[in-house]
Scaffold this motif. Structure first.
Motif, mmCIF file in Angstrom:
data_model
loop_
_atom_site.group_PDB
_atom_site.id
_atom_site.type_symbol
_atom_site.label_atom_id
_atom_site.label_comp_id
_atom_site.label_asym_id
_atom_site.label_seq_id
_atom_site.Cartn_x
_atom_site.Cartn_y
_atom_site.Cartn_z
ATOM 1 N N ARG A 168 1.166 -1.379 -0.005
ATOM 2 C CA ARG A 168 -0.046 0.168 0.382
ATOM 3 C C ARG A 168 0.998 1.478 -0.254
ATOM 4 O O ARG A 168 0.504 1.970 -0.470
ATOM 5 C CB ARG A 168 -1.101 0.096 1.039
ATOM 6 C CG ARG A 168 -2.298 -1.243 1.213
ATOM 7 C CD ARG A 168 -2.679 -1.610 0.136
ATOM 8 N NE ARG A 168 -3.867 0.597 0.229
ATOM 9 C CZ ARG A 168 -4.480 0.088 -1.302
ATOM 10 N NH1 ARG A 168 -4.872 -0.781 -2.122
ATOM 11 N NH2 ARG A 168 -4.794 1.233 -0.967
ATOM 12 N N GLN A 169 1.800 1.030 0.451
ATOM 13 C CA GLN A 169 3.322 2.404 0.829
ATOM 14 C C GLN A 169 3.341 2.506 -1.093
ATOM 15 O O GLN A 169 3.538 3.545 -1.174
ATOM 16 C CB GLN A 169 3.888 1.879 1.773
ATOM 17 C CG GLN A 169 4.891 3.667 1.723
ATOM 18 C CD GLN A 169 6.152 2.713 2.774
ATOM 19 O OE1 GLN A 169 6.291 2.048 2.833
ATOM 20 N NE2 GLN A 169 6.885 3.226 3.520
ATOM 21 N N LEU A 170 3.885 1.478 -1.418
ATOM 22 C CA LEU A 170 4.664 2.333 -2.547
ATOM 23 C C LEU A 170 3.316 2.680 -3.915
ATOM 24 O O LEU A 170 3.701 2.858 -4.304
ATOM 25 C CB LEU A 170 4.717 0.526 -2.534
ATOM 26 C CG LEU A 170 6.079 -0.404 -2.222
ATOM 27 C CD1 LEU A 170 6.504 -2.257 -3.031
ATOM 28 C CD2 LEU A 170 7.222 0.267 -2.538
ATOM 29 N N ARG A 171 2.004 1.954 -3.398
ATOM 30 C CA ARG A 171 0.540 2.474 -4.396
ATOM 31 C C ARG A 171 0.951 4.275 -3.982
ATOM 32 O O ARG A 171 1.057 4.332 -5.113
ATOM 33 C CB ARG A 171 -0.511 1.667 -4.062
ATOM 34 C CG ARG A 171 -0.982 2.101 -4.951
ATOM 35 C CD ARG A 171 -2.737 1.044 -4.647
ATOM 36 N NE ARG A 171 -3.647 1.996 -5.617
ATOM 37 C CZ ARG A 171 -4.016 1.797 -6.763
ATOM 38 N NH1 ARG A 171 -3.930 1.210 -7.302
ATOM 39 N NH2 ARG A 171 -4.682 1.550 -7.892
ATOM 40 N N ARG A 172 1.053 4.076 -3.163
ATOM 41 C CA ARG A 172 0.602 5.683 -2.531
ATOM 42 C C ARG A 172 1.604 6.011 -3.055
ATOM 43 O O ARG A 172 1.943 7.859 -3.705
ATOM 44 C CB ARG A 172 0.622 5.827 -0.644
ATOM 45 C CG ARG A 172 0.480 7.430 -0.552
ATOM 46 C CD ARG A 172 0.522 7.659 0.734
ATOM 47 N NE ARG A 172 1.859 7.259 1.891
ATOM 48 C CZ ARG A 172 1.957 6.136 2.099
ATOM 49 N NH1 ARG A 172 1.022 5.350 2.293
ATOM 50 N NH2 ARG A 172 2.949 5.653 2.803
ATOM 51 N N GLU A 173 2.895 5.823 -2.840
ATOM 52 C CA GLU A 173 4.152 6.557 -3.985
ATOM 53 C C GLU A 173 4.335 6.623 -5.389
ATOM 54 O O GLU A 173 4.861 7.498 -5.653
ATOM 55 C CB GLU A 173 5.579 6.166 -2.247
ATOM 56 C CG GLU A 173 5.927 6.466 -1.390
ATOM 57 C CD GLU A 173 6.758 5.644 -0.552
ATOM 58 O OE1 GLU A 173 8.431 5.714 -1.860
ATOM 59 O OE2 GLU A 173 6.833 5.712 0.437
ATOM 60 N N TYR A 174 4.104 5.571 -5.380
ATOM 61 C CA TYR A 174 4.789 5.664 -7.336
ATOM 62 C C TYR A 174 3.901 5.371 -7.875
ATOM 63 O O TYR A 174 4.150 5.437 -9.455
ATOM 64 C CB TYR A 174 5.398 3.805 -7.276
ATOM 65 C CG TYR A 174 6.518 4.026 -6.269
ATOM 66 C CD1 TYR A 174 8.128 5.417 -6.555
ATOM 67 C CD2 TYR A 174 7.233 3.736 -5.518
ATOM 68 C CE1 TYR A 174 9.048 5.000 -6.071
ATOM 69 C CE2 TYR A 174 8.184 2.600 -5.331
ATOM 70 C CZ TYR A 174 9.173 4.030 -5.042
ATOM 71 O OH TYR A 174 10.681 4.534 -4.212
ATOM 72 N N VAL A 175 2.338 5.562 -7.479
ATOM 73 C CA VAL A 175 1.288 5.244 -7.966
ATOM 74 C C VAL A 175 0.387 6.726 -7.839
ATOM 75 O O VAL A 175 0.233 7.643 -9.455
ATOM 76 C CB VAL A 175 -0.143 4.052 -8.426
ATOM 77 C CG1 VAL A 175 -0.661 4.277 -8.686
ATOM 78 C CG2 VAL A 175 0.946 2.770 -8.326
ATOM 79 N N ASP A 176 -0.327 7.185 -7.194
ATOM 80 C CA ASP A 176 -0.165 8.113 -6.923
ATOM 81 C C ASP A 176 -0.030 9.702 -6.676
ATOM 82 O O ASP A 176 -0.137 10.611 -7.461
ATOM 83 C CB ASP A 176 -1.368 8.027 -5.305
ATOM 84 C CG ASP A 176 -2.868 6.655 -4.557
ATOM 85 O OD1 ASP A 176 -2.566 6.549 -5.811
ATOM 86 O OD2 ASP A 176 -3.127 6.372 -3.903
ATOM 87 N N GLU A 177 1.446 9.442 -5.990
ATOM 88 C CA GLU A 177 1.863 10.285 -5.817
ATOM 89 C C GLU A 177 2.970 11.198 -6.717
ATOM 90 O O GLU A 177 3.369 12.287 -7.277
ATOM 91 C CB GLU A 177 2.930 10.666 -4.269
ATOM 92 C CG GLU A 177 2.356 10.659 -3.717
ATOM 93 C CD GLU A 177 3.113 10.103 -1.916
ATOM 94 O OE1 GLU A 177 4.141 10.683 -2.196
ATOM 95 O OE2 GLU A 177 2.361 10.082 -1.175
ATOM 96 N N MET A 178 3.906 10.470 -7.396
ATOM 97 C CA MET A 178 4.243 10.137 -8.504
ATOM 98 C C MET A 178 4.189 9.146 -9.926
ATOM 99 O O MET A 178 4.977 10.432 -11.143
ATOM 100 C CB MET A 178 5.769 9.675 -7.966
ATOM 101 C CG MET A 178 6.853 9.663 -6.872
ATOM 102 S SD MET A 178 8.398 9.668 -6.540
ATOM 103 C CE MET A 178 9.212 10.546 -5.135
ATOM 104 N N GLY A 179 3.649 8.666 -10.136
ATOM 105 C CA GLY A 179 2.690 8.778 -11.095
ATOM 106 C C GLY A 179 4.069 7.456 -11.635
ATOM 107 O O GLY A 179 3.624 7.217 -13.040
ATOM 108 N N LEU A 180 4.981 6.696 -12.084
ATOM 109 C CA LEU A 180 6.038 6.455 -11.822
ATOM 110 C C LEU A 180 5.484 4.824 -13.380
ATOM 111 O O LEU A 180 5.579 4.848 -14.153
ATOM 112 C CB LEU A 180 6.945 5.748 -10.923
ATOM 113 C CG LEU A 180 7.390 4.596 -11.452
ATOM 114 C CD1 LEU A 180 8.211 5.436 -12.691
ATOM 115 C CD2 LEU A 180 8.570 3.691 -10.686
#
Length: 457
Positions: free
Chosen positions: A137-149
């Motif tokens: 969930r943390q990885l999703r927040r950072e790399y999907v939601d915040e950074m759009g990687l």
């Protein structure tokens, strides 16, 4: 500094060993930071995140080792080891080449090693499943939601998942992915989620003591004789006295190992089970000594071995990480998830020169983020458990890619170089060099006097 014989042997084995590296506890925080709500944050304006590689230690597990002469606690298999529904999904395990999963020697070893209560040793528990789901969930927040990687929906073109060939790390990878993409979405995939593994004797995600004679010698020197190191030895005697299993007058045969004791205690603490009362007052010493022995096991107990040990423990892994960066435009992968072990992280943190002699907790991660600025220049940002670190050879947290690669060049080795060094007599050469150096120092009557005289006098 050792003679040219040692250096020639390393070069002949394909190594680019940088000798003489000292052990440091690094706490460098320089770099392009800004203040935000009173907290220092890395200023990434003008930088685009291009790729991330995450190495994550598995979640909480049942103990591999238990303390001798101490009653075991119960690990009920139904309570501890059944799947947590919200962390599960359909998946398959395949070899790194896409074929069938190779046989796991480690799981073969664990399959009949039961704990009191019926649970097997070394298995990911329900607590560990939840930990790794939260990590996802943390990885999703950072790399999907915040950074759009990466996209919100799983894409094998964007995400590559690899684990060591052991059940607890495979399940860890599954839980991370469910947290990252959601159970329902993963179960709707036309083709099942794939977790890739490699045979243990070829796997760069774990130090390969079983197939590398040289690394095994380094590892055994610490594991078997680490309890005799001054400072550690005295603490070992106290623990053995506490447990009533030896006398300090007869310390030659070790009855305990700090790594084993720590393993049992941490499993108990993590899962809310009662501890070992007489060890409560020594808990800090147990933790520190176990962390030291672990470091010596994979990064070398003696300074003369240190770079060699790091090269063998993590060289193929460092080579894989740098190759992934070099091949970024070709393979299109944006997020790599590598599910591995504490031994992996300890060796890697030592190689990066940021190990602080604290054992990596369950679920710890090391991340390598690749950024590009508006001028097309690339930078590597390394973090450990959410904290940016400045690694060896780099002057800032955002390390220019060429600077990063130059720093790692001395450690990154391919499989052929790994095998050559493993099959060499390099440790014998080092030992001979050390003895000759000590002999020269003893025979030089003026050595002690010259050491007190300023240079040029």
């Amino acid at each position: 500094m050792f003679s040219s014989n040692f250096q020639r042997l390393m070069l002949g084995a394909g190594g680019l060993l940088a000798t003489g590296t000292s052990v440091q506890v690094v706490n460098r925080e320089n770099g392009p930071y800004t203040l935000e709500n009173g907290r220092r944050r890395l200023n990434l304006d003008g930088y685009e995140l291009k790729m991330v590689q995450v190495l994550v230690r598995h979640g909480a597990r049942t103990p591999i080792h238990t303390i001798k002469h101490v009653p075991e606690v119960e690990y009920d298999a139904r309570q501890f080891l059944t799947d947590v529904p919200h962390t599960s999904c359909s998946y398959v395990v395949r070899g790194i080449d896409g074929g069938e999963r190779p046989f796991s020697k480690y799981d073969g070893y664990y399959k009949n090693r039961y704990l009191k209560g019926g649970a097997l040793r070394g298995q990911l528990t329900q607590c560990g499943q939840d930990q790794m789901y939260i990590k996802g969930r943390q990885l999703r927040r950072e790399y999907v939601d915040e950074m759009g990687l990466i996209d919100a929906q799983y894409s094998p073109q964007q995400v590559f998942v690899r684990s060591t060939n052991i059940n607890r790390t495979i399940l860890t990878a599954r839980c991370v992915l469910v947290g990252l993409f959601g159970r329902e979405n993963l179960n709707k995939l036309e083709d099942p989620l794939v977790i890739h593994v490699e045979k243990s004797e070829c796997d760069p995600l774990v130090p390969r003591t079983a197939v590398c004679r040289t690394l095994r010698q380094i590892n055994h020197a610490a594991m078997i004789h680490g309890g005799d190191i001054p400072g550690i030895k005295e603490d070992r005697w106290r623990v053995e006295q506490c447990l009533g299993i030896t006398e300090p007058d007869h310390p030659k045969k070790h009855k305990i190992n700090f790594i084993d004791i720590r393993d049992d205690l941490v499993a108990r603490e993590t899962h809310g089970l009662h501890g070992v009362k007489c060890l409560d007052s020594m808990r800090r010493e147990i933790e520190l000594n176990a962390s030291k022995v672990m470091y010596y096991s994979f990064c070398g107990q003696h300074e003369a071995w240190r770079d060699l040990a790091m090269q063998l423990s993590t060289g193929p892994l460092v080579k894989m990480l740098t190759d992934n960066i070099d091949n970024m435009n070709e393979n299109k992968t944006k997020l790599y998830i590598f599910s591995c072990h504490d031994s992996t992280l300890v060796g890697l943190l030592g190689t990066l020169d940021v190990y602080d002699f604290t054992w990596p907790p369950f679920g710890s991660d090391v991340r390598f983020e690749l950024y590009e600025n508006r001028r097309g220049q690339k930078f590597v940002r390394v973090s450990y458990n959410g904290k940016d670190v400045t690694i060896r050879g780099c002057t800032h947290v955002l390390c220019p890619l060429e600077e990063f690669k130059a720093a790692m060049q001395s450690y990154a080795i391919d499989e052929s170089q790994f095998k050559k060094i493993c099959d060499s007599n390099i440790l014998e050469v080092i030992a001979k060099e050390m003895l000759e150096q000590e002999k020269d120092e003893e025979e030089d009557e003026e050595t002690s006097e010259r050491s007190d005289v300023p240079a040029g006098m």
